[in-house]
Every structure is written in structure tokens, then in C-alpha cells.
Design an enzyme around this catalytic site. Sequence first.
Site, PDB file in Angstrom:
ATOM      1  N   GLY A   1      29.240  34.253  35.658  1.00  0.00           N
ATOM      2  CA  GLY A   1      29.786  35.596  35.435  1.00  0.00           C
ATOM      3  C   GLY A   1      31.274  35.624  35.700  1.00  0.00           C
ATOM      4  N   ASN A   2      31.817  36.809  35.797  1.00  0.00           N
ATOM      5  CA  ASN A   2      33.231  36.947  36.148  1.00  0.00           C
ATOM      6  C   ASN A   2      33.406  38.171  37.035  1.00  0.00           C
ATOM      7  OD1 ASN A   2      33.869  39.322  34.393  1.00  0.00           O
ATOM      8  ND2 ASN A   2      33.209  37.885  32.808  1.00  0.00           N
ATOM      9  N   ARG A   3      34.631  38.405  37.464  1.00  0.00           N
ATOM     10  CA  ARG A   3      34.864  39.422  38.483  1.00  0.00           C
ATOM     11  C   ARG A   3      35.051  40.833  37.931  1.00  0.00           C
ATOM     12  NH1 ARG A   3      36.078  36.729  43.229  1.00  0.00           N
ATOM     13  NH2 ARG A   3      36.773  34.594  42.946  1.00  0.00           N
ATOM     14  N   SER A   4      34.925  41.011  36.640  1.00  0.00           N
ATOM     15  CA  SER A   4      35.180  42.342  36.077  1.00  0.00           C
ATOM     16  C   SER A   4      34.159  43.359  36.584  1.00  0.00           C
ATOM     17  CB  SER A   4      35.119  42.278  34.544  1.00  0.00           C
ATOM     18  OG  SER A   4      35.290  43.568  34.035  1.00  0.00           O
TER      19      SER A   4
END
Length: 471
Positions: free
Chosen positions: A240-243
Site C-alpha cells: 500500500g501507500n501512505r495516502s
Amino acid sequence: MSASRGLGTGGRLAGRLVALGVTGSIAAYRAVELLRLLTAEGADVVVLLSPSATRFMGPLTFAALSRHPVETELLELLPDGRIGHIVIADSADVIVVAPATAHWLGAMANGLAGDVVTAACLATSAPVVVAPAMDGDMWKHPATQANVARLRDAFGYVIVAPEAGPLASRQSGVGRLAGLPAIVDAVVAAVAGRRIRQSNAAARPPLATTPPREADLVGRHVVVTAGGTREPIDPVRYIGNRSTGKMGVAIAEAALERGAAVTLIAANVGVSLPEDRARVVRVETAGELRAELLDALFGEPGAPGAPETARFDVLVMAAAVADFTPARPAGQKLTRGKGMNLELQPTPDLLAEVARIARGLDSTGSATRAPVRPTPVLVGFAAETGSLDRAADKLSAKRVDLLVANDVAEAGSGFGSDTNRVVILDAAGGRDELPLLPKREVADRLLDRVAAALDERDAAGQTARMQEAQQ
Ligand SMILES: Cc1cc2nc3c(=O)[nH]c(=O)nc-3n(C[C@H](O)[C@H](O)[C@H](O)COP(=O)(O)O)c2cc1C
């Protein structure tokens, strides 16, 4: 674009303050393009609208493009107590009235200061350029001709004569607003050899730090993606990512408040969503996001075929979509074992794909069919770390209209924070560096640009239809 643009940049009107007076003619929409041409010449432009002109073109477009509040009300003061049309009269290097109606010519010839455009012209010692536009019989009428002669001969105004051609009345004759390059040339000639009247920005008309917002997206369908996608490794793990989705949701909220119909495609967002006011679609992976996006935009999930009609006016791709996905996600939870090598494959570039479909291009970039109608405004986001130089390349590679670039490594900017410092790049090479702002304010600044782009799109469509009608 900075707040001081027009001062010191290149062009034949560099450093000049040009007051653009617009009156109630069908040609008022062309004043938007005239404003652009004047700013392209380096001018700082402030716009005055007669009450009738505001019925043809809203002040917001002019405010967003000129970066000054628009003068419309003769009997209102500026927030700092100064009298707006007098500030303009005293500081403008030139006033250009385009289009000028028959009514305005008559009022001006008789010194009737009943609207901000006539009042500013009466109060100024700057040169005045007038470009009339009207029906052919109105133009030929002795009253109009006498008024024009008085403006030219007694007042010394420069008249840029209307042209012959088809008119809004569907008749033909002399009365069409002159070509915009001719009007710009007349403005340049009017100031040539004169000193700049007022170089002190504080004495000029105020800048619009926060332009007034109105319901300028009514009737528009705005599609926003928000959040970050998750690509499964196995049933419990993902890449995933931090958004968190804060920026995209702020854009959706701002668009709703400006009257748009909003579809919000939300990938794993960490903030509450306007589910009661927008169509909200929740997705998990880049693949799901792609399917829902193509469905919302063109009405065909998966392979889009050859859509002719866009179901949307604006796409803002604020979601952080994974660039890679595990090639073979495991069906069962993986055990620790002796470690693992994860094979990743690239995901499709969704924004570039949407832009290709919208512009009628195939995967090689060749035009294979007509672009979709109405022409949508496409906005991308580029999260960078360090230099934002790559963002301009992304703008052209993805063929989008606006690209919002931010340095996510900077404190107070990017993922999870409530503020953002962004640079908005446009397809014409413009670069608007915004200060650190609340994400909601960034959203509104971006939508100012989007609303102006939609108005320009509509004006261009209107021009094209009129040209088609002439053939
Ligand atoms: C659709 C429409 C288009 C018009 N176009 C023109 C025009 O091109 N030129 C003109 O002199 N008057 C035009 N008029 C009439 C003016 O809007 C009207 O005279 C108005 O009072 C002008 O006000 P102003 O000079 O204070 O802006 C138009 C009116 C309508 C309804």
C-alpha cells in the site's frame, strides 16, 4: 504564476496595468481570450464589467484569470475603503473597452458615469482603446456613428473598428468584434513611449488573494479519485501507500459546494466521506479503481471500446494508485518459511489511459477516432520527493490539462497532513506556485482553474458552432 505576475516579465506590455472594460454584448465571452492574450504580453490586467456584461459572463472567470477582484459595482468600495474605479483610473496605463456596446458608446459620448466602465474612462488620463461590437444596423445608425466620432475626435480614443461577417442576429454585416490580435496591437501602440503610470503594487488595484467562489460548477459532473490502492500479496497482506485521501476528499467537498455532481472513487481512505451528497464508490486495488473509473467516465467497465461521449466534465486523479502489483497473489496466507521473493508487475497508467481515450488516441498515441465530447478537463497529481522538475514531463507524457505537483517529503505537505504546498502546472507551460495552504483552500484554488477551463471550453465550442454556421 505569482501574485506579482505582469510586473517585470517579458512581452510588449511587461509591467503595464491594463484595465479591460467589458460591456453587455454577445461577444463578451471573447474578452476571456483577450485577457489571456494581454497577460501573455506581460500585462497585469484588471477587469471592469458593466451590469449587463455580468449577465453574459460571470466575474469569477475574470477574477481567476486576472488575479484581481473584478469591478462590477459602482457604489461599492474596495475592502480597504478605496474607490475601485478611481484606483483603476489613476493607475491603469491604458483602458481597453472590448466589446463596447452601442449603449455604452452613447453613455460614454455623453459622459454618463452610470457604470464602472464609463466612470473609469471619465476619471482617467490614460489612453482609451474601444472595440465596438453590435448588430450591423445598430453600427450603421447615425447615433452610433456620431458617438464613435465624438469618442475618436473629441476624446482622442482609439477605435478598433468592427469587422464584416455573420452576426449573432444571424444576419451579415459590419459589427463583429475586431480580431483580438488587432485589439492587442492597438493597446500596445497606445502605451508605446509612455512611462509606467503606477509601479507601486500597493497603489494599484488589490490582488484577489481568495477570489470569491460561487456555484460555478452547477451542471458539471466532476469525478474525483482519492486515497491509496492496496495490492494483495496474500489474503491478509498487501502493498500500500501512505495516502489517507484527505486531498481528494477536500476536492470532492469543494466541488459539491460549488454545485457539481460528484462521483468519488475512494480507495482505502482514512477520512469521512460525503456519502449523502456524492456518489461514493469504494475500491481496494488499482484494478478495481480502473474498472470503476472507466465505468464512471465512459460507461463501459474494463475495455472501453470506442466511446464518443464523456459522461464527465472533469476528472481529478488525486488517488495514489500503485505502480506495481504482485504478479501472482497467493490464495492462502503465506507462512514465514525461509523468506520469499515477490515478483511485481507494473499496473496500467490510469490517467494516461483516460487521456488517450478522451483525446481519441490509440496506445501508440496515434489519432484513430474523434475525441470524446464534451472535451473533459483532466487533472493529475504528482507526488514527488525533492525536485518537482519531473512533473512537467509527466504533464505532457500523460496529456493532461493540469498537473498538481507536491513534494511529499516536505514538512506540512503531502500524505496525512491537513495542509499542502503545491505547484499547479498547465498544458500551456504556466506554473502557479501556491503557498502552504489548508488542503481545502488548495482544492478551491484548483477548482478555480478548472471552472475557468470549462468556461473557456464552452466559449471555444460556441465560437466553433458560430464558425460552422457561417460555412
Ligand atoms: C443576446 C443579446 C446580445 C446582445 N448583443 C449586443 C451586442 O453585441 N452589441 C450591443 O451593442 N448590444 C447588444 N445587446 C444589447 C445590450 O445588452 C443592451 O443594450 C445593454 O443595455 C447594454 O448595456 P451596457 O452597455 O451597459 O453593457 C445584446 C442583447 C442581448 C439580449
